[in-house]
Design an enzyme around this catalytic site. Structure first.
Site, PDB file in Angstrom:
ATOM      1  N   LYS A   1       5.569   1.896   9.428  1.00  9.63           N
ATOM      2  CA  LYS A   1       4.339   1.129   9.203  1.00  9.63           C
ATOM      3  C   LYS A   1       3.590   0.967  10.521  1.00  9.63           C
ATOM      4  O   LYS A   1       4.033   0.240  11.405  1.00  9.63           O
ATOM      5  CB  LYS A   1       4.623  -0.259   8.612  1.00  9.63           C
TER       6      LYS A   1
ATOM      7  N   GLU B   1      11.219  -4.384  20.877  1.00 13.61           N
ATOM      8  CA  GLU B   1      10.475  -4.268  22.136  1.00 13.61           C
ATOM      9  C   GLU B   1       9.287  -5.224  22.007  1.00 13.61           C
ATOM     10  O   GLU B   1       8.374  -4.967  21.211  1.00 13.61           O
ATOM     11  CB  GLU B   1      10.040  -2.815  22.361  1.00 13.61           C
TER      12      GLU B   1
ATOM     13  N   CYS C   1       2.054  -3.581  27.123  1.00 13.72           N
ATOM     14  CA  CYS C   1       3.035  -4.670  27.251  1.00 13.72           C
ATOM     15  C   CYS C   1       3.528  -4.809  28.682  1.00 13.72           C
ATOM     16  O   CYS C   1       4.005  -5.863  29.078  1.00 13.72           O
ATOM     17  CB  CYS C   1       4.211  -4.415  26.322  1.00 13.72           C
TER      18      CYS C   1
ATOM     19  N   GLU D   1       1.589 -14.905  27.330  1.00 13.03           N
ATOM     20  CA  GLU D   1       1.030 -13.546  27.306  1.00 13.03           C
ATOM     21  C   GLU D   1      -0.389 -13.592  26.737  1.00 13.03           C
ATOM     22  O   GLU D   1      -0.608 -14.158  25.662  1.00 13.03           O
ATOM     23  CB  GLU D   1       1.900 -12.628  26.438  1.00 13.03           C
TER      24      GLU D   1
END
Ligand code: NAD
Ligand code: 6OD
Length: 502
Positions: free
Chosen positions: A195, A271, A305, A406
């Site tokens: 997906k 991750e 990231c 973040e």
């Protein structure tokens, strides 16, 4: 909204008007429509890229059942060599259709051409070649042992596929991060249901076409479009016949997936997010450190990231460094990739709202704005996109939310430090632990500091330099497990020990 879209689509078909692309699911070797459509919107100008067929619970189940069946079919009979040959064909076909992949990735993301041509698509193909070759070159593992009767025994380790693997991926490096998981999963003999992010369905659909073209047996690669909870992603995670989940995305999504996977104790590889530090020592090659930090903060509009959002600079060069970073940031050409921009937009208006909320928060938390801080004004169609200026702050406390959380945009906070212990403490004082970058010409110091970083990868005098054999992943909220090289093959395989007494 969806029914209006559906109506327009039918109307266009009846009128013979060139209709908008429809991106379908790919299940058991067939491209499958659904009546639930959602829109894929360009972040460059807000235009419609495609209508996307959302997979419901029933389609997810069909995909899982086809993946399950394929494990016992032709694919299950393939030797490692045969599996790897077909994965090489996948890589070749991605390269043959290189321009289609570049156009599709740019349509969904608005990324700069250089990024897509040099990183996203070549790495997509490289992932298939690399993991095929790695799987093909694995040695058999046997251990001879002595026994009390003196006759001994042989232990043979067999690596079997885990079964049906759910691959759920994000929008920031769509093809690269999806193939980073699909390739080792297939090389290890699994079947996959994949997906992509709802924001970036296009290159995944092209990958399904590639699988079809190279003759991947039906059910080995299945593609499902949709969202997370109460949509394709959520249904995949909860499905009892999914044997493992590999996910890249936000840490909060990882927590939700883990809770949903817990009932069946499914193995997970995660991750997740980062709040990465860059450390610049006074003895660094100044120009390289500035150029490297510009890259590590602003690449892909800060949507990697591994991007540095916290930059620590030794006090004696702090002012000079801030000035140099500001000058470089202000030369970045933002805009339409079709017109040669260095930096494209954020992925969506929704994401821009989130990043802008941090821009306001930073000022409330006492930041000094060095540059940027708002959306640019173009006076053309790009004003309907989700662009934002490269932004630098100084002056925040280490406890400020903008230093802790973040943001995932083209922004960093720069603060000074006075000694090694202080900067190690600050860099590690984070709930995340994905990556760090150290800039120095003193290799002893680099080695001492790098070893103490609480992260999965620490670069010295570079950033985002990748050897696919190395373990990749994060500690703390940045992930669970490692992928890359043999670590991927280990996650995607179940070892079976066969102990034969002589
Ligand atoms: P996201 O978590 O919002 O979405 C990722 C994927 O998960 C999408 O396909 C989404 O549809 C799906 N999803 C969402 N909720 C779900 C649920 N409950 N169940 C199943 N699937 C669900 O992440 P994003 O916004 O697409 O990507 C940005 C984030 O990804 C950032 O936090 C970034 O740091 C992280 N990221 C990490 C790495 C890494 O290697 N550590 C790499 C890239 C991105
Ligand atoms: O390079 C890779 O293999 C990798 N997984 C990169 C992740 C980047 C995050 O946005």
């Amino acid at each position: 909204m969806i029914s209006v879209t559906f109506f327009l689509w039918n109307w266009k078909m009846e009128q013979n008007v060139p209709s908008t692309k429809i991106l379908k699911n790919y299940i058991d070797g067939q491209f499958v429509k659904s009546e639930m459509l959602f829109d894929d919107i360009s972040p460059v100008d807000g235009s419609l890229v495609a209508h996307v067929c959302e997979a419901d619970k029933n389609l997810v189940d069909q995909a899982v059942q086809s993946a399950k069946k394929a494990l016992d079919g032709e694919w299950g009979e393939f030797s490692v060599d045969e599996r790897c040959q077909i994965l090489h064909k996948v890589a070749d076909e991605i390269e043959r259709r290189f321009d289609d992949f570049v156009a599709a990735e740019i349509a969904d993301t608005g990324k700069a051409y250089a990024q897509v041509k040099n990183i996203d698509i070549p790495r997509g193909a490289a992932n298939f070649r690399f993991f095929a070759d790695l799987a093909q070159n694995q040695d058999d593992k046997t251990f001879e042992m002595t026994t009390a009767d003196g006759r001994g025994a042989t232990n043979q380790i067999i690596y079997k596929p885990m079964g049906v693997v759910a691959v759920i991926s994000p929008w920031n490096l769509p093809l690269l991060l999806m193939t980073w998981k699909v390739a080792p999963a297939l090389a290890s003999g699994n079947t996959v249901i994949v997906k992509p992010s709802e924001e970036t369905p296009s290159t995944a659909t092209l990958l399904a076409e590639v699988m079809d073209t190279v003759g991947m047996p039906n059910g080995v690669f299945n593609l499902l479009h949709g969202f997370g909870p109460n949509s394709a992603g959520g249904y995949m995670v909860e499905h009892p016949d999914v044997n493992a989940i590999t996910f890249t995305g936000e840490s909060s999504t990882g927590k939700a997936i883990m809770k949903n996977a817990a009932d069946n104790l499914k193995p997970v590889s995660f991750e997740l997010g980062g709040k990465n530090a860059a450390i610049v020592f006074a003895d660094a090659d100044f120009d390289k450190a500035v150029a490297g930090t510009v890259r590590s903060v602003f690449s892909n509009c800060g949507q990697v990231c591994l991007c540095s959002e916290r930059v620590y600079v030794e006090r004696s060069i702090f002012d000079k460094f801030v000035t140099a970073l500001k000058e470089k940031a202000e030369t970045i050409k933002i805009g339409n990739p079709e017109e040669g921009a260095d930096m494209g937009p954020l992925i969506s208006k929704e994401h821009r709202e989130k990043v802008l909320s941090y821009f306001s928060l930073a000022l409330n938390e006492g930041a000094t704005l060095i540059t940027g801080g708002k959306p640019p004004v173009f006076g053309n169609e790009c004003d309907n996109g989700s662009f934002i200026e490269p932004t630098i702050w100084t002056g925040l406390s280490e406890n400020a939310r903008c230093v802790k959380e973040e943001i995932f945009g083209p922004v960093c906070h720069i603060s000074p430090f006075d000694n090694v212990e202080e900067v190690i403490g600050k860099a590690n004082d984070s709930d995340y632990g994905l990556a760090a970058a150290i800039w120095t010409t003193d290799m002893d110091k680099a080695n001492r500091v790098a070893r103490r970083m609480e992260v999965g990868i620490c670069w010295v005098n570079d950033w985002f330099l990748r050897d696919l054999r190395t373990p990749f992943g994060g500690v703390k909220l940045s992930g669970i497990g490692r992928e890359g090289g043999i670590h991927s093959l280990e996650f995607y395989s179940e070892p079976l020990t066969i102990c034969v007494k002589h």
